[in-house]
Design an enzyme around this catalytic site. Structure first.
Site, PDB file in Angstrom:
ATOM      1  N   LEU A   8       0.848  -1.197   0.000  1.00  0.00           N
ATOM      2  CA  LEU A   8       0.000   0.000   0.000  1.00  0.00           C
ATOM      3  C   LEU A   8       0.880   1.242   0.000  1.00  0.00           C
ATOM      4  CD1 LEU A   8      -2.651  -1.184   2.631  1.00  0.00           C
ATOM      5  CD2 LEU A   8      -2.570  -1.604   0.155  1.00  0.00           C
ATOM      6  N   ARG A  15       0.911  14.452   7.528  1.00  0.00           N
ATOM      7  CA  ARG A  15       1.699  14.848   8.701  1.00  0.00           C
ATOM      8  C   ARG A  15       3.191  14.996   8.389  1.00  0.00           C
ATOM      9  NH1 ARG A  15      -0.130  10.585  13.103  1.00  0.00           N
ATOM     10  NH2 ARG A  15      -0.878   9.455  11.261  1.00  0.00           N
TER      11      ARG A  15
END
Length: 459
Positions: A8, A15
């Site tokens: 993935l 962030r």
């Protein structure tokens, strides 16, 4: 049984506060995605699929081998990311690894053990877990009677579930067909409005299928990088791992905590590296090499018994017995043959120096081919650039270049030729010739008294 891997790599990484896709941030010189792929390669998967999304073209461009991929146009959660792989995998029998591309510390050895445990247990799903000193932010592993019943995300957990120290690392192994069947049954009824991959665990349990958990021996491996703080932690941990492996393999690191070695660097036993040294890229260091404090080596090959003393070597080759420093600089495409000596404050670029040649100090050699046993005196410069074009200098064997010589390229200096100290050489110098290219000294007696700087000495 065939093995498959789904990585993935679609997230933006908000962030990280960076426009660069999160998985392309580097740890010890390799992208996080590359680190994960190296670990996955230990399984020799029959098929590997990468899920890309944010700046997908950049992510794919970073992968030299052109793996299979699918694009997640909208980031709707990990469950959705795996769902879109279905056209490539859902008809296949086998076992599938699902792993995040931002977990650079995971090792191939751990993945092999995870697969072996999954197969030995005959499980439908096996979760890679860890016991966290502080589980805040992680999904919690919820068990009943020792068996995994579900995974609860931090934002959906109640107080009792938040107190559970066993966490989900985000790495799983599934029966492939069971995985894609379960993914058709998940929904986004949660606080994030996302499709969680973790919801398939509860689906498996409700169907009476076996769900296992394999716990990491080293919690550090579970680190998922979501911000620059975690990135620095991953860098520190990976560097310690790399240095440890080199020392176990026979490399002497005087001060490992201040030695920075990238993941792709190869170092032979009996090399010695002092502290405050940086070795980057695809560098190869052979046996007997000594690298002293303050040196920086990038994408270079250092053959046996080379010594680098407080110097920089970039994209260059140093052959056996050659040395540089202190305060020397080899710029890209430089080759030093056997026993070449490059001394302090010498810079060489795009040049080849033959065996036993010496450039002791304060010299610049650029775009030159230099033969064997050539001596460069202090302050020598090859003038290789006229502001528009680069020109080549060729110096043949046993030539002697006197101190403060300026060699104006294009130029050829023959065998056993000598340039007199302080010369500017603009024409080719034949073999066995002494070239003198300096103005004759003229003395003007007493003229200094008329100059502004003159100060009369006291009688």
């Amino acid at each position: 049984m065939k093995k498959y891997a789904i990585i993935l790599a679609a997230g933006k990484g908000t962030r990280m506060k960076s426009d660069l896709p999160k998985v392309l941030h580097k740890v010890t010189g390799k992208t996080m995605l590359d680190h994960v792929r190296v670990a996955v390669s230990a399984l020799s998967p029959d098929k590997e699929v990468i899920v890309v999304g944010h700046r997908a073209d950049d992510v794919l461009a970073s992968l030299a081998d052109g793996p299979e991929f699918v694009k997640q146009e909208e980031q709707l959660g990990t469950g959705h990311a795996v769902q879109i792989v279905a056209p490539l995998l859902d008809k296949d029998e086998g076992t599938t690894l699902v792993i995040a591309g931002d977990t650079p510390l995971i090792s191939g050895d751990t993945l092999e053990k995870l697969f072996a445990y999954h197969e030995s247990e005959g499980a439908t799903a096996t979760i890679l877990t860890a016991i966290a000193p502080d589980p805040t932010g992680y999904g919690r592993i919820i068990r009943e009677g020792g068996q995994v019943t579900k995974i609860v995300e931090q934002k959906d957990a109640n107080e009792e579930e938040k107190a559970v120290p066993e966490i989900n690392t985000g790495t799983y192994v599934f029966d492939n067909k069971a995985l894609f069947d379960a993914l058709t049954k998940i929904n986004n009824n949660n606080n994030q409005g996302e499709y969680y991959l973790t919801d398939v665990i509860e689906i498996f349990k409700n169907a009476g299928q076996k769900v296992c958990a394999y716990s990491l021996d080293d919690f550090e491996e579970s680190l998922g990088v979501n911000d620059r703080v975690a990135l620095s932690q991953a860098e520190k941990s990976m560097r310690a791992r790399i240095n440890h492996n080199h020392m176990v393999n026979g490399v002497t690191l005087i001060d490992p905590e201040t030695t920075y070695i990238d993941a792709d660097v190869e170092i032979a036993p009996d090399a010695l590296i002092e502290g405050n040294v940086v070795i980057k890229g695809k560098t190869t260091i052979k046996s007997g090499v000594v690298i002293t404090n303050g040196s920086r080596i990038v994408d270079s090959v250092l053959h046996s018994n080379v010594e680098v003393r407080n110097s920089t070597v970039e994209s260059s080759i140093m052959e056996t017995g050659s040395n540089i420093g202190p305060y020397g600089h080899l710029r890209p495409q430089t080759i030093l043959h056997e026993n070449v000596h490059v001394g302090n404050f010498v810079e060489i670029k795009g040049s080849t120096l033959g065996a036993n040649t010496k450039a002791g100090h304060l010299t610049y050699i650029g775009n030159a081919t230099v033969g064997e046993d050539v001596n460069f005196g202090a302050g020598t410069i090859t003038v290789n650039y006229d502001g528009q074009n680069k020109f080549h200098t060729e110096i043949e064997d046993h030539a002697f270049v006197g101190s403060n010589s300026t060699l104006i390229a294009p130029l050829h200096i023959g065998k056993n030729a000598l340039t007199a100290a302080g010369s500017t050489i603009t024409s080719d110098v034949p073999d066995d010739t002494v070239a003198i290219g300096r103005a004759r000294q003229t003395d003007k007696i007493g003229r200094a008294k008329k100059l502004p700087h003159y100060k009369k000495l006291d009688d």
